[in-house]
Scaffold this active site. Sequence first.
Site, mmCIF file in Angstrom:
data_model
loop_
_atom_site.group_PDB
_atom_site.id
_atom_site.type_symbol
_atom_site.label_atom_id
_atom_site.label_comp_id
_atom_site.label_asym_id
_atom_site.label_seq_id
_atom_site.Cartn_x
_atom_site.Cartn_y
_atom_site.Cartn_z
ATOM 1 C CB SER A 125 -35.996 -12.807 18.545
ATOM 2 O OG SER A 125 -35.362 -13.256 17.371
ATOM 3 C CB SER A 139 -41.593 -20.073 8.965
ATOM 4 O OG SER A 139 -41.072 -19.229 9.975
ATOM 5 N N GLY A 195 -33.733 -10.223 2.695
ATOM 6 C CA GLY A 195 -35.115 -9.929 3.097
ATOM 7 C C GLY A 195 -35.258 -8.528 3.641
ATOM 8 C CG ASP A 243 -39.849 -7.207 4.071
ATOM 9 O OD1 ASP A 243 -38.905 -7.970 4.381
ATOM 10 O OD2 ASP A 243 -40.840 -7.043 4.797
ATOM 11 C CD GLU A 266 -36.003 -5.820 6.843
ATOM 12 O OE1 GLU A 266 -37.139 -6.281 6.597
ATOM 13 O OE2 GLU A 266 -35.490 -4.878 6.202
ATOM 14 C CE LYS A 294 -42.987 -14.645 15.619
ATOM 15 N NZ LYS A 294 -43.731 -13.665 14.813
#
Length: 322
Positions: free
Chosen positions: A307, A81, A211, A213, A207, A56
């Site tokens: 990640s 989060s 979750g 989506d 995913e 990130k």
Amino acid sequence: MPDASPVTFDDVREAAVRLKGIAHRTPVLTSRTLDALVGAEVFVKCENFQRIGAFKIRGAYNAAAQLPPEQLARGIAAYSSGNHAQATALAARELGTSAVILMPEDAPRSKREATAGYGAEIVTYDRYAQDRTTLGEALAEDRGLALIPPYDHPHVIAGQGTAVLELLEDTGELDALVVPVGGGGLIAGSAVAAKALHPGIRMIGVEPEAGDDTKRSLASGERVTIPVPRTIADGQAIPTPGEITFGINRRLVDAVALVSDEEIVQAMRFAFERLKIVLEPSGASGLAALLAGRVEDPPRRIGVIASGGNIDTGRFTELVGR
């Protein structure tokens, strides 16, 4: 083919220059055991060794560094989060400004403590009853701060794409990339970079089952909203894809695989015992998809993004030891 995307390969390359000396160039690991289990040559890009313990920082710093000086001086805000929270806090410190971060009340303690440790002010909310985007936008407006969202921003997406740019420089051409999907920023940036360099590469998102989506959204051709997922992969507990990220991923992502929480735990255990690395649940989901056979017809050479590795000792032991 002309690139109509809000994020181009040039944006990713410029981000790589901007991040030089800020983000680590993380290692790529291989394992004969992993290759044998998957039936392919697998290259693991270890963003768990990145600053703040996850990819990130690439996107957060790339976005913050491009703010006008007067706006940067007033400070920046984010909602997250955990990993984007830490990344934005560190980016603010590197750039000599302040950060206010909106975090869920149940965010992992280690991530909250690390965010505060970088000097950020933390404001909490209930992720199951309140909308973080609305709260974050209001917080930034009230305080006159620049809001850096965790994924739905062109500069954030371009920064995240630098991880795959490095991976492909180190490995040469790959047949497929397996990338964890939360809001879609990492896979969007990865796809922009990878498809520009190797148009035939398969982009496979992963995913958690609870979750899905992005998988649902790609199948329907429009963004789908689901209840906030309850999964151990807190970094992937997103109810709907980003608007910008979905536009990119609809064009460039070839498939999305789903993994169970137990398969994620098994991947965390494999990474610890065989690769000798610690991964948080979200960081292990790509590896989980490969180990669980969720990637159909795996090609000869596959890259996977590990990640992140932000998980405290107690939680790690609780998950992998059960």
